[in-house]
Design a protein around this motif. Sequence first.
Motif, PDB file in Angstrom:
ATOM      1  N   ARG A   1      63.574  37.246  81.220  1.00 24.53           N
ATOM      2  CA  ARG A   1      63.303  37.379  79.786  1.00 24.53           C
ATOM      3  C   ARG A   1      61.798  37.403  79.547  1.00 24.53           C
ATOM      4  O   ARG A   1      61.069  36.588  80.107  1.00 24.53           O
ATOM      5  CB  ARG A   1      63.939  36.201  79.047  1.00 24.53           C
ATOM      6  CG  ARG A   1      63.729  36.217  77.538  1.00 24.53           C
ATOM      7  CD  ARG A   1      64.580  35.144  76.880  1.00 24.53           C
ATOM      8  NE  ARG A   1      64.316  35.055  75.450  1.00 24.53           N
ATOM      9  CZ  ARG A   1      63.440  34.198  74.917  1.00 24.53           C
ATOM     10  NH1 ARG A   1      62.789  33.361  75.698  1.00 24.53           N
ATOM     11  NH2 ARG A   1      63.244  34.177  73.606  1.00 24.53           N
ATOM     12  N   PRO A   2      61.308  38.336  78.740  1.00 21.44           N
ATOM     13  CA  PRO A   2      59.851  38.461  78.544  1.00 21.44           C
ATOM     14  C   PRO A   2      59.213  37.169  78.063  1.00 21.44           C
ATOM     15  O   PRO A   2      59.756  36.465  77.199  1.00 21.44           O
ATOM     16  CB  PRO A   2      59.734  39.568  77.487  1.00 21.44           C
ATOM     17  CG  PRO A   2      61.007  40.339  77.593  1.00 21.44           C
ATOM     18  CD  PRO A   2      62.059  39.343  77.966  1.00 21.44           C
ATOM     19  N   ARG A   3      58.068  36.885  78.634  1.00 23.97           N
ATOM     20  CA  ARG A   3      57.307  35.705  78.262  1.00 23.97           C
ATOM     21  C   ARG A   3      55.836  35.995  78.538  1.00 23.97           C
ATOM     22  O   ARG A   3      55.517  36.689  79.508  1.00 23.97           O
ATOM     23  CB  ARG A   3      57.790  34.496  79.077  1.00 23.97           C
ATOM     24  CG  ARG A   3      57.284  33.151  78.600  1.00 23.97           C
ATOM     25  CD  ARG A   3      57.865  32.016  79.417  1.00 23.97           C
ATOM     26  NE  ARG A   3      57.408  30.736  78.917  1.00 23.97           N
ATOM     27  CZ  ARG A   3      58.062  29.980  78.050  1.00 23.97           C
ATOM     28  NH1 ARG A   3      59.247  30.387  77.616  1.00 23.97           N
ATOM     29  NH2 ARG A   3      57.580  28.837  77.628  1.00 23.97           N
TER      30      ARG A   3
ATOM     31  N   CYS B   1      52.166  36.574  69.239  1.00 19.16           N
ATOM     32  CA  CYS B   1      53.381  36.163  69.955  1.00 19.16           C
ATOM     33  C   CYS B   1      54.467  35.721  68.977  1.00 19.16           C
ATOM     34  O   CYS B   1      55.655  36.017  69.170  1.00 19.16           O
ATOM     35  CB  CYS B   1      53.061  35.047  70.945  1.00 19.16           C
ATOM     36  SG  CYS B   1      52.098  35.591  72.381  1.00 19.16           S
TER      37      CYS B   1
ATOM     38  N   THR C   1      56.083  38.766  67.365  1.00 21.39           N
ATOM     39  CA  THR C   1      56.981  39.537  68.246  1.00 21.39           C
ATOM     40  C   THR C   1      58.057  38.663  68.881  1.00 21.39           C
ATOM     41  O   THR C   1      58.837  39.153  69.708  1.00 21.39           O
ATOM     42  CB  THR C   1      56.161  40.222  69.350  1.00 21.39           C
ATOM     43  OG1 THR C   1      55.403  39.229  70.052  1.00 21.39           O
ATOM     44  CG2 THR C   1      55.244  41.271  68.768  1.00 21.39           C
TER      45      THR C   1
ATOM     46  N   VAL D   1      57.907  36.268  71.166  1.00 21.19           N
ATOM     47  CA  VAL D   1      57.772  36.150  72.621  1.00 21.19           C
ATOM     48  C   VAL D   1      57.166  34.780  72.924  1.00 21.19           C
ATOM     49  O   VAL D   1      56.104  34.442  72.391  1.00 21.19           O
ATOM     50  CB  VAL D   1      56.868  37.258  73.210  1.00 21.19           C
ATOM     51  CG1 VAL D   1      56.817  37.139  74.729  1.00 21.19           C
ATOM     52  CG2 VAL D   1      57.374  38.630  72.811  1.00 21.19           C
TER      53      VAL D   1
ATOM     54  N   ASP E   1      56.302  34.634  84.102  1.00 16.24           N
ATOM     55  CA  ASP E   1      55.961  35.321  82.859  1.00 16.24           C
ATOM     56  C   ASP E   1      55.586  36.766  83.180  1.00 16.24           C
ATOM     57  O   ASP E   1      54.686  37.009  83.992  1.00 16.24           O
ATOM     58  CB  ASP E   1      54.796  34.633  82.155  1.00 16.24           C
ATOM     59  CG  ASP E   1      55.121  33.203  81.739  1.00 16.24           C
ATOM     60  OD1 ASP E   1      56.289  32.802  81.907  1.00 16.24           O
ATOM     61  OD2 ASP E   1      54.222  32.503  81.256  1.00 16.24           O
TER      62      ASP E   1
ATOM     63  N   LEU F   1      52.618  44.123  72.727  1.00 16.38           N
ATOM     64  CA  LEU F   1      53.605  43.150  73.202  1.00 16.38           C
ATOM     65  C   LEU F   1      55.022  43.693  73.034  1.00 16.38           C
ATOM     66  O   LEU F   1      55.881  43.510  73.915  1.00 16.38           O
ATOM     67  CB  LEU F   1      53.454  41.828  72.444  1.00 16.38           C
ATOM     68  CG  LEU F   1      52.240  40.962  72.782  1.00 16.38           C
ATOM     69  CD1 LEU F   1      52.173  39.748  71.859  1.00 16.38           C
ATOM     70  CD2 LEU F   1      52.299  40.508  74.234  1.00 16.38           C
ATOM     71  N   GLU F   2      55.299  44.349  71.919  1.00 15.23           N
ATOM     72  CA  GLU F   2      56.623  44.935  71.701  1.00 15.23           C
ATOM     73  C   GLU F   2      56.944  45.964  72.777  1.00 15.23           C
ATOM     74  O   GLU F   2      58.064  46.004  73.312  1.00 15.23           O
ATOM     75  CB  GLU F   2      56.692  45.592  70.314  1.00 15.23           C
ATOM     76  CG  GLU F   2      56.879  44.615  69.172  1.00 15.23           C
ATOM     77  CD  GLU F   2      58.250  43.967  69.173  1.00 15.23           C
ATOM     78  OE1 GLU F   2      59.133  44.388  69.948  1.00 15.23           O
ATOM     79  OE2 GLU F   2      58.451  43.021  68.395  1.00 15.23           O
TER      80      GLU F   2
ATOM     81  N   LYS G   1      57.713  44.263  76.207  1.00 19.95           N
ATOM     82  CA  LYS G   1      58.992  43.549  76.298  1.00 19.95           C
ATOM     83  C   LYS G   1      60.065  44.376  76.994  1.00 19.95           C
ATOM     84  O   LYS G   1      60.954  43.831  77.644  1.00 19.95           O
ATOM     85  CB  LYS G   1      59.468  43.137  74.902  1.00 19.95           C
ATOM     86  CG  LYS G   1      58.677  41.992  74.304  1.00 19.95           C
ATOM     87  CD  LYS G   1      58.913  41.854  72.817  1.00 19.95           C
ATOM     88  CE  LYS G   1      60.342  41.524  72.459  1.00 19.95           C
ATOM     89  NZ  LYS G   1      60.513  41.287  70.991  1.00 19.95           N
TER      90      LYS G   1
END
Length: 842
Positions: free
Chosen positions: A678-680, A707, A710, A712, A742, A796-797, A800
């Motif tokens: 899972r994105p981090r 963050c 989004t 995250v 991450d 960031l989007e 992901k």
Amino acid sequence: MVQVDGPADLVGRKPVGFDLMERRRPGARRKSRSARLRNRFVRLARAGLKFATPLRMALIVIVAAGLLAAVVFEHLLLQAGGVAIATLAIVAMLAQVNRRLDRAAIKVALGAGAAATAEPAIASRTIGGPKAIVSVIIPGKNEAAYARDCVRSLKRQTLRNFEAVLVDDGSTDATLDVLLDEIGDDRRFRIYRTQQSIGIGRARNEAIARSTSRYITFLDLDDFLAPNALVDRVELAEAHADMPWVAGSYCWHEHVDPDAKPETWQPGKSGRRGTISWMSHIDDNVVIVTTPLIRRDAFLAVGGFDAIPTAEDSTFWFKLLRWGFILVGSGTVAVAYRQKPTSHAVSTAVEMRDVVAGLLGDRSQPKAPPADQDGPFFYEDGVEQYRSSLGFTRRTASALGQAVAAGSPSTVIDRLVDDLRTVPFPFAGWEANVPERAMQGADRVLQARGERARTNVIAREIGRLVRPVIADAERNAGTWLATQDSAELPAGSNVRPVKRQVLLPVTPQSLKSVVGSGRPILLLPSAAYHTDELIELVEVLRGRGFAPVAMLNDARWATTASALARVDVAAVKALPAGDWLLGFEALFTFNDWGEYYAEYVRYVKGKGPVSFAKVEGVQDWLDDDTGRERFAYLASDVVLCQGDNDVHALEGRRDRLEVIGSDRLEAIWNAPLPADARPRVVGNVNFTYGVQTDHRELWVGSLREACQRTNVPLDLSLHPSETARYPGLASADPIRHLMVKDSILVSRFSTVLFEGMARGCSVIYYNPHDEKVPTFHHPDGAFDIANDPQELARHLEAAKGRSRAEAKDRAAAFFAGQVSMIPGSSVATRTVDAIERNLGGA
């Protein structure tokens, strides 16, 4: 109560303590008065001789002299002096006697068990001679909190002749320091270290390749053993040494709390458990890895541990048993298995379940034996086939016993014996226990006929019939292992020996002693991770005739001295620059700010030694944002660049440039990618050493905003001195660990950006404070650049939905320009090539 071993202990003598319970016989003769006086005089004489030590006699003489002086002399001062001397002598004599009484009282108390709160003395012994008979294989990573207990439990073992082979699998905490401190000078322990983590299965294989004993057993660095853990299992295995199919023995384990200690742990009780074989554990895992003790040749025969991320121990035990080996059980609890919420078994519970479920399903499927090797007995068919064979064997053995007891014709008995010859060895041997099953069948006949008196006769007859069958099967089963060569597991280059570092004073004599006839070169690392780069470099330098010596500056010694223990190199104390530097052919500095060794580089300029400066990217050399002059780098004779980008940036400014690459970054690039999750986000703050620290709050605050926008999760990576600024956000894990879990890296200027690309992170260079570092202003699609939180949120989007493999592909071309990688040539070799070229022309 006095325990005796058996009737033989009572032959020809009374049991100890018998006289204490015996009444005086009516006619017993009393000793004469003169005999009693004589015995008393002898006892007094012996006591006097024991008391009359030379020291006590001297004190008595001093007392007598002092008292005599007080009586004879008339002068008051002389009398006072005599009394004082006598008094001091009496005090000394009383103190000496009191110490003797204290020692005697302690001895009596220990003998009577009065010192219940003290740790009991542990009697030690050897088995099979002075050479180590068992190797304890101990891998571990970041277990500084528990490593001391593990080592202490080994030092308390009742078995003296063992060896412990430890592998520190790339720890980033103080694990290595704790191990070196606790082991001290105990030569039974050897430590190896990996430059980067290779996984617990491979770490065990590497340790076994360096072990020497007949048996091996395993211990995790966060667990510990009971004092008899080794001796019990070795004795049990030795009792079956003539049975090649018996791979070894095993004990029980007990779960303990994280704060449990070996000195206070009291193992629980356990019932004896039978043999473990392919058929004995159909529907479950076999054992945990730390409980068995197995023969080294059996371990090597099946190829050791597989390099898989979890359940590597279960996979190995299933493989060992399918080849036909068994383990014999001990009734002792000897392993303390520490339960932690962060343990590997907890963190990989689902994955481990899946692997073990697959192994259990594999039992039901036929499987071809390994090429050209089928072990003592290889289970090729599905498990149901062997269940049928096992049932047939048990019923045939029972029928044989009934036929013998009933006096059946020889044709019937011979047919049953021939039937037993047709079944596979394990079922005619350890699985079915044919003699026991046959006697159970015979007992039913004998009991019904009232002929129990014939039991021994029938047992002898059954033994005569089945013994040759079992002996033939056992001989055939043992032939394979007896003819195997003692193969070695491949010993990779990732594991290096750790030796306690000896710090030498810098004198002409000390330098000559460590340099010998080699060409002296001074290595000047200034950070802990630089010592990893020294490991292979030192080996290559020695192979070319150089004599490397390392020195750590006083400002960094506390944090890097233990790291230097990983490298087999002489270390000298830090000194101010002086003529002692002129005894070296070259000086080798590593990338950092340069203030630690600037004086050394300047001092040797033009005086003979050639200075080399290794850098990880020119952003550490050309600091456009601070304008700092990094004298050590700018003044060095030769710049060792990590890639072509450095050469282009320094063209026209330096004459002597060499491209050598970066062994650290190259190793990360070539390593397997971490699994997608899972994105981090890991945020590399890196506002340290006074560089633009006034922008820290802006950078961190706007990163948190992006963050949150989004959705995250965020882990902040800061210098330890700054973690208190962000409670609840600052991660305690090193950033190299964070980039494994991450998948998105947001950073300001740093070589961490290169490391993130190599690990397959989606890299975002975040620059809301207008940094001028040119390296990251032209990414060529390798990573994203954001200058405000809105732009950062958009990147960031996009990140992901990107896998690690996709992110690494994006960065490949850019990374190749930053880090030169030449297949078939190590960075250490290229470095020494560059050193030799430049020394030859100096």
